[in-house]
Scaffold this motif. Structure first.
Motif, short mmCIF file in Angstrom:
data_model
loop_
_atom_site.label_atom_id
_atom_site.label_comp_id
_atom_site.label_asym_id
_atom_site.label_seq_id
_atom_site.Cartn_x
_atom_site.Cartn_y
_atom_site.Cartn_z
N PHE A 225 0.82 -1.21 0.00
CA PHE A 225 0.00 0.00 0.00
C PHE A 225 0.85 1.27 0.00
O PHE A 225 0.42 2.31 -0.50
CB PHE A 225 -0.97 -0.01 1.18
CG PHE A 225 -2.21 -0.81 0.92
CD1 PHE A 225 -3.29 -0.23 0.27
CD2 PHE A 225 -2.31 -2.13 1.31
CE1 PHE A 225 -4.45 -0.97 0.01
CE2 PHE A 225 -3.45 -2.88 1.06
CZ PHE A 225 -4.53 -2.29 0.40
N THR B 119 -6.02 -1.70 -5.39
CA THR B 119 -6.09 -2.22 -4.03
C THR B 119 -6.13 -3.74 -4.04
O THR B 119 -5.48 -4.40 -3.22
CB THR B 119 -7.34 -1.67 -3.32
OG1 THR B 119 -7.22 -0.25 -3.20
CG2 THR B 119 -7.51 -2.28 -1.95
N LEU C 166 -10.18 -1.44 4.31
CA LEU C 166 -10.96 -0.90 3.19
C LEU C 166 -12.24 -0.21 3.68
O LEU C 166 -12.75 -0.51 4.74
CB LEU C 166 -11.32 -2.03 2.22
CG LEU C 166 -10.14 -2.85 1.70
CD1 LEU C 166 -10.62 -3.90 0.72
CD2 LEU C 166 -9.09 -1.94 1.05
N LYS D 55 1.87 1.72 -3.63
CA LYS D 55 0.70 1.71 -4.52
C LYS D 55 0.62 2.94 -5.43
O LYS D 55 0.34 2.83 -6.63
CB LYS D 55 -0.55 1.59 -3.67
CG LYS D 55 -1.88 1.58 -4.40
CD LYS D 55 -3.00 1.34 -3.39
CE LYS D 55 -4.36 1.29 -4.04
NZ LYS D 55 -4.80 2.63 -4.46
#
Length: 292
Positions: free
Chosen positions: A113, A123, A292, A116
């Motif tokens: 992440f 994701t 999330l 990212k």
């Protein structure tokens, strides 16, 4: 220069059943556990260089094979972004390492992440890379998906796309005590131990699904602790001490040299006082929400 950081919860497993497949995304585990707000922060720094990878944990440079393999897997999948680049990974952990808190899953999720935004991956791909790294390294089977889900979870089916549901937590916190390290692979690579785990864990999963609440989770986890023989005598003694004074049973941390339970404010001091002569790392943490 590129720099980014990401914080990921940790995770404790109460009981589990491992599932292995030639497809790493179908490999995983069923069972139950809880995500802790106390977790691990990862910072990634990428600069021009010769392709070196350095990893620090709590300020100390270390080998950290799971994190290293995660970075190499990302470089393998997205080579154009890392040509002539040096990568520094800094992990700061609020929980013990290699002690059953899912820290390796927190680390690889943090790497994915953090990076990212540089390589513009989804994701979903971050989660898949993290899970693949864990499976390849025998460092965990269900921690990645559990930390993504958050809360107190029941993993009904294994793998990256496995079915997961939550148990209501109310105002409880997680109490854990760790006496040291234990390698997950030492259990997962023991065929005889895995057979015992599979038989016991399957029965307990069905029992928990028939009555999904915190009390039943801790009863199932405690039964798993005793039936599988994974936990040391010293931890079993701590489990009984906690269970005697707390509103909820305690159980072994899977897979680690520690114990955990859920506590409310009324029981917190009683539990702490009961362990005053025990030397170990104590964590009292809120239950984490999902990523999330």
């Amino acid at each position: 220069m590129y720099s980014s950081e990401y914080y990921v919860p940790s995770h404790i497993t109460g009981f589990f059943v491992p599932f292995f497949s030639d497809d790493c995304f179908k490999t995983g585990s069923t069972g139950a556990g809880v995500s802790l707000s106390s977790g691990l922060k990862t910072r990634i720094i990428i600069v021009k260089g010769n392709g070196s990878i350095d990893i620090k944990i709590n300020g100390t440079k270390t080998n950290a094979p799971v994190s290293l393999n995660c970075v190499n897997l990302i470089k393998e999948k997205y080579p154009n972004f890392f040509m002539n680049k040096d990568i520094l990974v800094e992990h700061e952990s609020d929980v013990p390492i290699e002690s059953g808190f899912g820290a390796s899953a927190s680390a690889v999720l943090g790497i994915c992440f953090s990076i990212k935004d540089l390589i513009k991956i989804s994701t979903e791909d971050c989660i898949r890379i993290a899970h693949e790294t864990e499976v390849r390294n025998f460092s965990g089977l269900g921690d990645v998906v559990a930390e993504v889900k958050g809360g107190i979870e029941i993993r009904r089916t294994p793998g990256i796309d496995g079915a997961i549901e939550n148990i209501p937590a109310n105002d409880l916190k997680v109490f854990a005590i760790s006496l040291g390290m234990k390698k997950t692979e030492s259990i997962l690579k023991n065929p005889e131990k895995v057979k015992i785990i599979e038989k016991c864990g399957t029965k307990l999963l069905n029992r928990l699904l028939s009555d999904p609440n915190v009390e039943n989770l801790m009863e199932c986890s405690k039964t798993f602790t005793y039936k599988t023989g994974i936990i040391s005598k010293e931890i079993l003694e701590i489990i009984e001490i906690i269970s005697e004074v707390n509103s909820y049973n305690a159980a072994g941390i899977m897979i680690g040299e520690g114990a955990f339970t859920f506590i409310n404010e009324e029981d917190k001091n009683k539990v702490l006082e009961s362990l005053i002569d025990v030397k170990g790392d104590i964590i009292v943490s809120p239950i984490a929400r999902g990523l999330l």
